[in-house]
Motif scaffolding. Structure first.
Motif, short mmCIF file in Angstrom:
data_model
loop_
_atom_site.label_atom_id
_atom_site.label_comp_id
_atom_site.label_asym_id
_atom_site.label_seq_id
_atom_site.Cartn_x
_atom_site.Cartn_y
_atom_site.Cartn_z
N VAL A 1 -1.44 -5.72 7.02
CA VAL A 1 -2.22 -4.83 6.16
C VAL A 1 -2.46 -3.51 6.89
O VAL A 1 -2.30 -3.43 8.10
CB VAL A 1 -3.58 -5.47 5.77
CG1 VAL A 1 -3.39 -6.72 4.92
CG2 VAL A 1 -4.40 -5.79 7.01
N GLU A 2 -2.85 -2.49 6.15
CA GLU A 2 -3.17 -1.21 6.77
C GLU A 2 -4.46 -1.33 7.58
O GLU A 2 -5.29 -2.21 7.33
CB GLU A 2 -3.30 -0.12 5.72
CG GLU A 2 -4.48 -0.32 4.78
CD GLU A 2 -4.53 0.71 3.68
OE1 GLU A 2 -4.41 1.91 3.97
OE2 GLU A 2 -4.69 0.31 2.52
N ALA B 1 0.59 -0.87 7.32
CA ALA B 1 1.06 -2.22 7.64
C ALA B 1 2.46 -2.14 8.25
O ALA B 1 3.29 -1.34 7.83
CB ALA B 1 1.08 -3.09 6.39
N TYR C 1 -9.64 -3.20 8.08
CA TYR C 1 -8.33 -3.61 7.58
C TYR C 1 -8.36 -3.65 6.06
O TYR C 1 -9.38 -4.05 5.47
CB TYR C 1 -7.97 -5.01 8.08
CG TYR C 1 -7.73 -5.07 9.56
CD1 TYR C 1 -6.56 -4.59 10.11
CD2 TYR C 1 -8.69 -5.63 10.40
CE1 TYR C 1 -6.34 -4.65 11.47
CE2 TYR C 1 -8.47 -5.69 11.77
CZ TYR C 1 -7.30 -5.20 12.29
OH TYR C 1 -7.08 -5.26 13.64
N GLY D 1 -7.60 -5.66 3.70
CA GLY D 1 -7.33 -6.99 3.16
C GLY D 1 -8.26 -8.04 3.73
O GLY D 1 -8.98 -7.80 4.68
N VAL E 1 -5.87 -11.18 7.28
CA VAL E 1 -5.24 -10.27 8.24
C VAL E 1 -4.51 -11.08 9.31
O VAL E 1 -5.06 -12.04 9.85
CB VAL E 1 -6.30 -9.36 8.90
CG1 VAL E 1 -5.65 -8.38 9.87
CG2 VAL E 1 -7.10 -8.62 7.83
#
Length: 140
Positions: free
Chosen positions: A59-60, A91, A111, A113, A116
């Motif tokens: 995830v970013e 990500a 994050y 999400g 992770v």
């Protein structure tokens, strides 16, 4: 519109920290304490010379440096960052942070999400973020 889940106040002083060699993480928001959240966040502190191994996430990630100085590796480039600087890492981008100063490095991370993972570039091993298997640090 009404929220689908209840709001939450997290007091970092009352949150159990995760200790690793030369680092301390206080998990703030995640699937462990919020239903329906779409982000995971916390604060990590590194001692001088301590960092993480090169890795990616599924995830970013956004990292805001609160105190100290760091060298951030993003793919093949290194950047110096300090208090007030923010990084955004999509990500799958190889990255790492390491304390480049003489005092503690403290940063707030978020994050994009709930679930992770961290994949270590050296081995290809993927572990759940903040799990028992996700406690590696390195000293420079």
């Amino acid at each position: 519109p009404c929220p689908m889940t209840a709001p939450l106040i997290v007091r970092s002083a009352e949150t159990d920290a995760i200790e690793r060699a030369g680092a301390r993480t206080v998990p703030l928001l995640g699937k462990w304490n919020a239903d329906g959240n779409r982000v995971t966040s916390g604060i990590t502190t590194f001692e001088p010379g301590v960092g993480l191994p090169l890795h990616t996430h599924n995830v970013e990630e956004a990292v805001l440096v609160l105190d100290g100085e760091a060298i951030v590796t993003l793919e093949d480039d290194e950047h110096r960052v300090a208090g007030g600087d923010l990084t955004w890492i999509p990500a799958g981008v190889r990255h790492r942070f390491r304390n480049a100063g003489t005092g503690p490095l403290r940063f707030y991370w978020v994050y994009g999400g709930r679930d992770v993972t961290r994949t270590l570039c050296a081995t290809g091993e993927t572990v759940e973020h903040l799990s028992e298997h996700d406690r590696r640090t390195v000293r420079d």
